[in-house]
Design a protein around this motif. Structure first.
Motif, short mmCIF file in Angstrom:
data_model
loop_
_atom_site.label_atom_id
_atom_site.label_comp_id
_atom_site.label_asym_id
_atom_site.label_seq_id
_atom_site.Cartn_x
_atom_site.Cartn_y
_atom_site.Cartn_z
N ILE A 132 -10.75 5.07 6.47
CA ILE A 132 -10.32 4.23 7.69
C ILE A 132 -11.22 3.18 8.25
N GLY A 133 -12.65 3.56 8.09
CA GLY A 133 -13.53 2.38 8.80
C GLY A 133 -13.76 1.54 7.60
N VAL A 134 -14.15 2.06 6.59
CA VAL A 134 -14.67 0.84 5.54
C VAL A 134 -13.64 -0.15 5.27
N GLN A 135 -12.36 0.55 4.85
CA GLN A 135 -11.45 -0.73 4.34
C GLN A 135 -10.87 -1.49 5.65
N THR A 136 -10.66 -0.89 7.02
CA THR A 136 -10.38 -1.70 7.96
C THR A 136 -11.52 -3.02 8.35
N ILE A 177 -3.38 5.73 2.51
CA ILE A 177 -2.95 5.99 3.79
C ILE A 177 -4.21 5.74 4.90
N ALA A 178 -5.38 5.67 4.61
CA ALA A 178 -6.28 5.26 5.49
C ALA A 178 -6.33 3.94 5.76
N PHE A 184 0.84 -1.07 0.03
CA PHE A 184 0.18 -0.07 0.11
C PHE A 184 0.93 1.28 -0.04
N LEU A 185 2.05 1.06 0.94
CA LEU A 185 2.65 2.24 0.78
C LEU A 185 3.78 2.42 -0.45
N ILE A 186 4.02 1.50 -1.18
CA ILE A 186 4.59 1.61 -2.59
C ILE A 186 3.43 2.40 -3.35
#
Length: 431
Positions: free
Chosen positions: A256-260, A384-385, A67-69
């Motif tokens: 942040i909520g949805v993807q987690t 980032i989220a 994800f960071l890449i």
């Protein structure tokens, strides 16, 4: 060349969801995590000259690294793609990278080959998420603003239908390997190859219909430097466009909520509620099927109510999901049925919120030729989220020894998103 708004063009664009969504369901969510856990259970694995006593952590770090890449390279590559008019070439490259990497997971067949599983997990994730940047960037170029809610929903619907079909085929192989004269492990490995072939094969329909360089760009030799300049211009425009900036903040908080929740739902069901693997897969399938209906219904509601109001309804529903999950307990009678019910509720708004955020962002863009660069900001915001969301989730779990508090905390991010969305000014196409 097909013109913007043409049904064939919109259908061709939406079909890429059919092609690539098998990765997010079969590889990210259902089959590969269970296969990886089965191979590495109670094992110490070697990777990068280190011994890992908790292989699940290694897998988690690999995904975070990917994800960071993507978050780092997508704005740069998007600036170059916009300047050179080569979105389609970049999209093709990452599609092939993702598809071939997924198929290469076939060679991960034991603890000694964990390095193959980790490396190709990273490359497949990069291929999937990076190709989506350029795919999403095509939305304003294939559909008029008034068509974009339905077009975006059509993509997600195609994706859910296609991925469910292939997952069912793979589950039949894995549950009944004797019918095919293979072992369960081999059935899983074959499913990875099928995902790669499905992804690359069906993507060719999209590539055949998508336009290439509709603005007839004629790049100079120093296109890399000019691509950076293109990126700089877009950054300045985003900062000076308050409606777009506020929407990205709202999108960041809800992501942040949805993807987690999407990433951690199966682990929550397994670890916190003690549900067996088959119950979790049934729930995953249930979520996908209901999400088809949700994406369709909310694309129509957004036309009636406006995008902002429809998004607010989905956010409130996600908050309800968080509160309900907090109340669940493994000692409850028939807890699996409560979990199924939660899956239905989650599925109804999962497709809806992903579809609506994409089309709303597309409608908010100013008149521009730099669609890939703008959508790279959308993508980076989401990545980032994910990193922040999974970190907060894991930290709270470590502190409280309960995932229920982690899930409840995610409701705060949804509330923040709702409040920011409330301050958004209406525009011509976003009401």
């Amino acid at each position: 060349m097909l013109k913007i708004g043409d049904k064939k063009l919109i259908n061709g664009w939406a079909f890429y969801d059919w092609a690539n969504s098998v990765y997010s369901l079969v590889i990210s969510t259902a089959v590969f995590p269970l296969y990886y856990s089965a191979i590495t259970e109670d094992q110490t694995v070697s990777f990068l000259w280190m011994e890992w006593d908790h292989p699940d952590s290694l897998y988690s770090y690999a995904l975070s690294f990917s994800f960071l890449i993507v978050a780092f390279i997508s704005p740069i590559l998007s600036g170059i793609a916009d300047y050179t008019g080569s979105k389609k070439k970049f999209m093709k490259f990452f599609c092939w990278l993702g598809g071939l990497s997924v198929a290469s997971l076939y060679f991960f067949d034991g603890v000694d080959t964990v390095w193959i599983g980790i490396i190709f997990t990273i490359l497949a994730s990069i291929g999937f998420w990076a190709s989506l940047v350029f795919y999403n960037a095509y939305l304003p170029e294939v559909a008029h603003p008034e068509q974009q809610d339905r077009a975006s929903a059509k993509g997600f619907i195609h994706g859910y239908v296609g991925s469910v079909i292939l997952l069912i085929v793979n589950l039949i192989m894995i549950q009944k390997p004797d019918l095919f004269g293979i072992t369960t492990a081999m059935a899983s490995r074959i499913s990875f190859v099928l995902v790669g072939l499905w992804w690359i094969g069906f993507a060719q329909i999209t590539f055949k219909r998508l336009p290439n360089d509709i603005y007839n760009k004629q790049p100079d030799n120093d296109y890399i430097w000019k691509g950076f300049r293109e990126l700089k211009v877009v950054v300045k425009e985003v900062m000076n466009y308050p409606t777009l900036k506020k929407f990205l903040i709202s999108f960041f908080l809800l992501s942040i909520g949805v993807q987690t929740i999407i990433l951690m739902a199966a682990i929550f069901g397994s670890t916190e509620l003690g549900l067996p693997a088959m119950n979790l897969i049934v729930t995953i399938l249930l979520v996908q099927v209901v999400a088809i209906l949700g994406a369709f219904v909310f694309s129509r509601l957004s036309e009636k109510w406006g995008n902002i109001k429809a998004l607010k309804v989905t956010i409130v529903t996600w908050m309800l999901v968080c509160f309900t999950a907090f109340l669940l307990d493994k000692n409850q009678e028939n807890v699996e049925y409560y979990f199924y019910g939660l899956g239905v509720l989650l599925g109804f708004v999962q497709g809806a919120i992903q579809s609506l955020t994409r089309s709303t962002y597309s409608k908010l863009l100013p008149e521009t030729e730099d669609h890939a660069t703008y959508f790279s900001f959308y993508d980076v915001t989401e990545k980032i989220a994910i990193v922040l969301g999974t970190f907060v989730y894991g930290l709270l779990y470590a502190i409280t020894d309960s995932m229920q508090w982690s899930v409840l905390c995610l409701a705060i991010f949804f509330l923040g998103s709702f409040l920011v969305l409330n301050t958004l000014k209406k525009t011509k196409y976003v009401q």
